[in-house]
Design an enzyme around this catalytic site. Structure first.
Site, PDB file in Angstrom:
ATOM      1  N   GLY A  16      -3.679  -6.863  17.391  1.00 12.41           N
ATOM      2  CA  GLY A  16      -2.551  -6.063  16.899  1.00 12.41           C
ATOM      3  C   GLY A  16      -1.714  -5.549  18.057  1.00 12.41           C
ATOM      4  N   GLY A 120      -7.423  -6.055  22.511  1.00 16.35           N
ATOM      5  CA  GLY A 120      -8.412  -5.089  22.047  1.00 16.35           C
ATOM      6  C   GLY A 120      -9.817  -5.647  22.140  1.00 16.35           C
ATOM      7  CG  ASP A 145      -7.647   0.968  16.386  1.00 15.49           C
ATOM      8  OD1 ASP A 145      -6.672   1.518  15.833  1.00 15.49           O
ATOM      9  OD2 ASP A 145      -8.036  -0.178  16.109  1.00 15.49           O
ATOM     10  NE  ARG A 180       4.376  18.609  -4.290  1.00 17.71           N
ATOM     11  CZ  ARG A 180       5.547  18.011  -4.333  1.00 17.71           C
ATOM     12  NH1 ARG A 180       6.118  17.575  -3.237  1.00 17.71           N
ATOM     13  NH2 ARG A 180       6.158  17.849  -5.486  1.00 17.71           N
TER      14      ARG A 180
HETATM   15  O1  F6P Z   1      -6.412  -2.201  15.684  1.00 16.73           O
HETATM   16  C1  F6P Z   1      -5.141  -1.686  15.490  1.00 16.73           C
HETATM   17  C2  F6P Z   1      -4.857  -1.514  14.013  1.00 16.73           C
HETATM   18  O2  F6P Z   1      -3.556  -0.962  13.874  1.00 16.73           O
HETATM   19  C3  F6P Z   1      -5.874  -0.678  13.259  1.00 16.73           C
HETATM   20  O3  F6P Z   1      -5.726   0.697  13.464  1.00 16.73           O
HETATM   21  C4  F6P Z   1      -5.632  -1.144  11.852  1.00 16.73           C
HETATM   22  O4  F6P Z   1      -6.776  -0.991  11.059  1.00 16.73           O
HETATM   23  C5  F6P Z   1      -5.304  -2.606  12.037  1.00 16.73           C
HETATM   24  O5  F6P Z   1      -4.867  -2.767  13.364  1.00 16.73           O
HETATM   25  C6  F6P Z   1      -4.249  -3.112  11.090  1.00 16.73           C
HETATM   26  O6  F6P Z   1      -4.140  -4.487  11.282  1.00 16.73           O
HETATM   27  P1  F6P Z   1      -2.929  -5.353  10.733  1.00 16.73           P
HETATM   28  O7  F6P Z   1      -1.760  -5.132  11.645  1.00 16.73           O
HETATM   29  O8  F6P Z   1      -3.431  -6.740  10.811  1.00 16.73           O
HETATM   30  O9  F6P Z   1      -2.634  -4.886   9.343  1.00 16.73           O
END
Ligand code: F6P
Length: 366
Positions: A16, A120, A145, A180
């Protein structure tokens, strides 16, 4: 770990995206290009470019002016793994093949003596596998993360934490106006760093992270207690990977071809409904999602990314391989990839930040 000084270097961004990727590409490239006749080659879309043979020369012009640019000029992929490449999809079933030998041959064809792999935990595990096949590699840890083992922090995390904190600030004012309960779902996969940081920075009343399974009755009691004390709104910051005691994480989707097939998401909705039922108070959900990964890196991330890039260049120039750059205290060091790949850095339930939250009276759900 150390060998011949590399002259022709490939660079890729895998997994990602996150703010700061371009700053690393710029840092490593500027520190290499022109030094002892070194050349850079950009590999497109992470490991997918190595599998599909897509690469291009990366000259000074292409890496100039990208320090503040979000995303990655190289493109990325979080489904491409040379050791487990989806070769055939029939209906619901997927056939995988190990194409790592072909990838090693392509790296030779390109004349690359070292690859700087920015990614990552999944990308570091692949880098570790390729290093075991004799490929010279230097890893650079990225992710919002902050869950990569071996480094105090990854680049991209600070920016994502700032975005999530600002979002909580904005939600605060509308929560107060409407009295809320506002639930904010934060990314981070199996690690609670982002939620914890944004939750404390944004003054969350309840912070729920994957490492501390929550008890919904305790969460409702905390919200009701605030209400009784005249605080007619509550801010609940929840990790996408949070789960109730004895329960499971909420999975939005399973992507069989991905290096990490589980896509988390939906806990915010589940929690808001449970809080509304348990307290009788009106609740709303905001899912921050990919907003947390986009845009310009913070000054901290720009500096960290640049330091990581320059350190990667130094390691390559010194003939190092099979290592990942890492932040340890104030220093940028190299740690063996063999120690990193396949391990995850999670929040320990007695981490000082958890203690800080608890001492403020924040409900951690337990
Ligand atoms: O690892 C980074 C991250 O943004 C996570 O926090 C999240 O769970 C995941 O990637 C989302 O992945 P994608 O971009 O494939 O939806």
């Amino acid at each position: 770990m150390s060998g011949k000084k590399a002259k022709r270097i490939g660079v890729l961004t895998g997994g990602g995206d996150c703010p700061g990727l371009n700053a690393v590409i710029r840092g490593v490239s500027k520190a290499c290009i022109g030094t002892d006749g070194m050349e850079m080659v950009g590999i497109e879309d992470g490991y997918q470019g190595l599998i599909e043979k897509r690469a291009f020369p990366l000259d000074w012009e292409r890496v100039s002016g990208i320090l503040t640019l979000g995303g990655t000029i190289l493109g990325t992929s979080n489904t491409a793994n040379p050791f487990k490449w989806a070769v055939k999809k029939t209906g619901d079933s997927v056939e995988f093949a190990d194409v790592s030998d072909e990838v090693v041959r392509y790296i030779d064809e390109l004349g690359l003596e070292c690859i700087v792999a920015i990614g990552g935990d999944g990308s570091m595990a692949i880098a570790k596998g390729l290093a075991q096949k004799g490929v010279h590699l230097v890893g650079v840890p990225k992710t919002i993360d902050n869950d990569i083992w071996g480094t105090d922090t990854t680049f991209g995390f600070d920016t994502a934490a700032a975005i999530a904190t600002e979002a909580i600030d904005r939600i605060h004012t509308t929560a107060m106006s409407h009295h809320r309960v506002m639930v904010i779902e934060v990314m981070g996969r199996y690690a609670g760093w982002l939620t914890l940081s944004a939750g404390i920075g944004g003054g969350g009343d309840v912070i729920l992270i994957p490492e501390i399974p929550y008890d919904i009755e305790k969460v409702c009691a905390a919200v009701l207690d605030r209400s009784r004390r005249g605080r007619r709104f509550s801010i609940v910051v929840v990790s996408e990977g949070a789960r109730p005691k004895g329960g499971e994480m909420v999975v939005k989707q399973t992507v069989k071809t991905s290096t990490d097939p589980i896509r988390l998401g939906g806990i915010g909705q589940v929690l808001a409904r449970a809080i509304e039922e348990g307290t009788g108070l009106e609740s709303r959900v905001t899912v921050l999602g990919h907003l947390q990964r986009g845009g310009t890196p913070t000054p901290f991330d720009r500096v960290l990314s640049t330091r990581f890039g320059v350190k990667a260049a130094e390691l390559v120039q010194n003939g190092a391989s099979g290592v990942m750059v890492a932040l340890r205290g104030d220093d940028i060091i190299a740690v063996p990839l063999s120690d990193v790949g396949g391990r995850m850095r999670l929040v320990s339930p007695d981490h000082p930040l958890v203690d800080v939250a608890r001492r403020l009276g924040t409900c951690m759900g337990d």
